[in-house]
Scaffold this motif. Structure first.
Motif, short mmCIF file in Angstrom:
data_model
loop_
_atom_site.label_atom_id
_atom_site.label_comp_id
_atom_site.label_asym_id
_atom_site.label_seq_id
_atom_site.Cartn_x
_atom_site.Cartn_y
_atom_site.Cartn_z
N GLY A 1 0.80 -1.30 -0.08
CA GLY A 1 -0.21 0.27 0.75
C GLY A 1 0.79 1.66 -0.02
N GLU A 2 0.31 2.29 -0.60
CA GLU A 2 1.52 3.70 0.14
C GLU A 2 1.71 4.37 1.27
N GLY A 3 1.27 3.66 1.69
CA GLY A 3 1.62 3.94 3.24
C GLY A 3 3.36 3.60 3.54
N CYS A 4 3.62 2.54 2.54
CA CYS A 4 4.83 1.81 2.88
C CYS A 4 5.67 3.98 2.48
N PHE A 5 5.42 4.73 1.93
CA PHE A 5 5.72 5.89 1.98
C PHE A 5 6.22 6.97 3.02
N ASP A 6 5.51 6.40 4.04
CA ASP A 6 5.42 6.65 5.30
C ASP A 6 6.38 5.95 6.58
N LEU A 7 6.97 4.99 5.79
CA LEU A 7 8.05 4.01 6.81
C LEU A 7 8.96 4.96 7.44
N PRO A 8 9.17 4.59 8.63
CA PRO A 8 10.15 5.95 9.10
C PRO A 8 11.20 5.10 9.16
N ALA A 9 11.47 3.48 8.60
CA ALA A 9 12.43 2.97 8.06
C ALA A 9 13.26 3.54 7.11
N TRP A 10 12.65 4.04 5.55
CA TRP A 10 13.06 4.61 5.09
C TRP A 10 13.87 6.19 4.89
N PRO A 11 13.45 7.02 5.37
CA PRO A 11 14.53 7.84 6.00
C PRO A 11 15.60 7.29 6.82
N GLN A 12 15.39 6.58 8.10
CA GLN A 12 16.93 5.73 8.49
C GLN A 12 17.77 5.04 7.80
N VAL A 13 17.10 4.44 7.39
CA VAL A 13 18.28 3.18 5.83
C VAL A 13 19.20 4.82 4.95
N LEU A 14 18.22 5.70 4.17
CA LEU A 14 18.86 6.68 3.58
C LEU A 14 19.70 6.68 4.01
N ARG A 15 19.59 7.54 5.61
CA ARG A 15 20.71 9.13 5.77
C ARG A 15 22.57 7.72 6.23
N THR B 1 14.81 9.26 -2.15
CA THR B 1 14.27 9.63 -0.68
C THR B 1 12.56 9.34 -1.40
N PRO B 2 11.35 8.86 0.29
CA PRO B 2 10.64 8.78 0.33
C PRO B 2 9.33 9.70 -0.46
N GLU B 3 9.72 11.29 -0.26
CA GLU B 3 9.14 12.08 -1.14
C GLU B 3 8.72 11.76 -2.59
N TRP B 4 10.63 11.78 -3.56
CA TRP B 4 10.61 11.79 -4.59
C TRP B 4 9.43 10.23 -4.89
N ASN B 5 9.48 9.05 -4.64
CA ASN B 5 9.06 8.57 -4.82
C ASN B 5 7.69 8.20 -4.60
N ARG B 6 7.40 9.08 -3.23
CA ARG B 6 5.88 8.91 -3.38
C ARG B 6 5.43 10.24 -4.38
N LEU B 7 5.71 10.92 -5.05
CA LEU B 7 5.00 11.75 -6.32
C LEU B 7 5.05 10.92 -7.34
N TRP B 8 6.19 9.98 -7.23
CA TRP B 8 6.10 9.52 -8.67
C TRP B 8 4.66 8.53 -8.76
N TRP B 9 4.76 7.60 -7.42
CA TRP B 9 3.50 6.56 -7.32
C TRP B 9 2.38 7.91 -7.76
N GLU B 10 2.00 8.58 -7.17
CA GLU B 10 0.42 9.69 -7.26
C GLU B 10 0.29 9.85 -8.69
N GLU B 11 1.52 10.10 -9.24
CA GLU B 11 1.31 11.27 -10.42
C GLU B 11 1.15 9.53 -11.40
N PHE B 12 2.13 8.91 -11.56
CA PHE B 12 2.11 7.37 -12.33
C PHE B 12 1.87 6.31 -12.02
#
Length: 335
Positions: free
Chosen positions: A10-24, A34-45
């Motif tokens: 589900g789209e809630g995965c873009f809110d996973l706290p682990a995502w930015p933690q792993v990214l850092r 970034t989850p921000e980029w991926n969320r925007l891409w998914w919402e549009e396409f």
């Protein structure tokens, strides 16, 4: 040793706290991870696609995030990294280098064991220096899967020195001479030429100028800015401006924009994502002048890398960038 793999659909995965933690913790992190980029891409396409975001754990700690989607193309079911091919310049998992082998092994294991039906895993835009593509090929080969590997494109990176003079000294003699000559000509013929970066107050009008200038370009570039693409750019711009990541820059002559670039700046890396200029001032090389000013300004502000992103344009290398190969791995399902 394989990792524990959990799948979110589900789209809630873009809110996973682990995502930015792993990214850092990923030294190869970039704006497209970034989850921000991926969320925007998914919402549009994301329409017509199935989302699968894999979080991989070791001893209860998330060490990787792998975003995938499935799309039906004819009778074939294709898995790709979230972000797509055309709009996301770098693709692949988010993880630290020490976990790459385990992530590749776990991803291949998931492909073999999942109940998600797929015919091909089509992994695009994996930068060779990051190392994951090479590790993934080795694990795919070890599993006995049919695959093909090819370099599909290049991006271009320019590590920035500590001063403009050092930068000029890095260039080939002819390229250095041409850059200095063109910058002097712009200053001489158009003393009212100015460089400007969009602000929250000017963003909406600046976006209109950017889209219109892009649509006025010749050839494929002008046709690229379709309504859905323009909407995506606008959403990215508004979201990233609020986070301090957006760089929407202009070269103006007499207050009139003649060149523009759309990019991002995060972690002292400046990304040049898109650009356009007015054809009637082509002889001034307005795009080159704007990018050279971004480089000069970036050096002054302590930017460490200027990333020109994908594309074979020669001006990138005349400005001192070095090519970075991007690989495409295609894996056939054993089923």
């Amino acid at each position: 040793m394989p990792l524990d793999v959990h799948v979110d659909r589900g789209e809630g995965c873009f809110d996973l706290p682990a995502w930015p933690q792993v990214l850092r913790r990923d030294p190869h992190r970039h704006i497209f991870a970034t989850p921000e980029w991926n969320r925007l891409w998914w919402e549009e396409f994301g329409a017509g696609k199935d989302l699968f975001v894999l979080t991989m754990k070791r001893a209860g700690e998330v060490v990787a995030v792998v975003g995938l989607y499935r799309k039906h193309e004819g009778h074939r079911r294709i898995l790709r990294f979230v972000g797509g091919i055309d709009l996301t310049d770098y693709l692949g998992p988010i993880t630290a280098p020490e976990h790459q082998a385990a992530v590749a092994e776990s991803l291949v294991g998931w492909l073999l064991e999942t109940d998600v039906e797929w015919d091909e895993f089509d992994a695009h835009n994996m930068p060779v220096p990051f190392g994951f593509g090479e590790v993934l090929v080795e694990r795919v080969d070890r599993a006995g899967l049919d695959f093909s590997l090819e370099q599909e494109e290049t991006s271009a990176l320019l590590p920035l020195p500590s001063s403009w003079d050092e930068y000029l000294a890095m260039l080939e003699g002819k390229d250095r001479h041409e850059l200095k000559r063109k910058r002097r000509r712009l200053a001489r013929e158009y003393p009212d030429a100015t460089f400007r970066t969009s602000s929250p107050d000017t963003l909406e009008q600046d976006l209109k100028v950017f889209v219109e200038m892009h649509r006025g370009a010749e050839g494929l570039k002008g046709h690229f800015m379709r309504p859905e693409i323009a909407t995506f750019f606008e959403r990215v711009a508004r979201s990233f401006m609020a986070r301090g990541w957006l760089r929407l820059d202009f070269l103006e002559i007499g207050g009139v924009p003649v060149a523009t670039t759309f990019g991002f700046e995060v972690d002292r890396v400046l990304y040049l994502y898109n650009s356009a200029f007015e054809e009637e001032v082509r002889r001034l090389s307005p795009g080159l002048m704007l990018v050279s000013e971004q480089i000069r300004d970036g050096i002054e502000r302590g930017v460490r890398i200027f990333d020109f992103l994908r594309g074979p344009e020669r001006y990138k290398y005349r400005l001192g960038a070095q090519p970075v190969p991007l690989n495409n791995l295609r894996v056939a399902s054993p089923r």
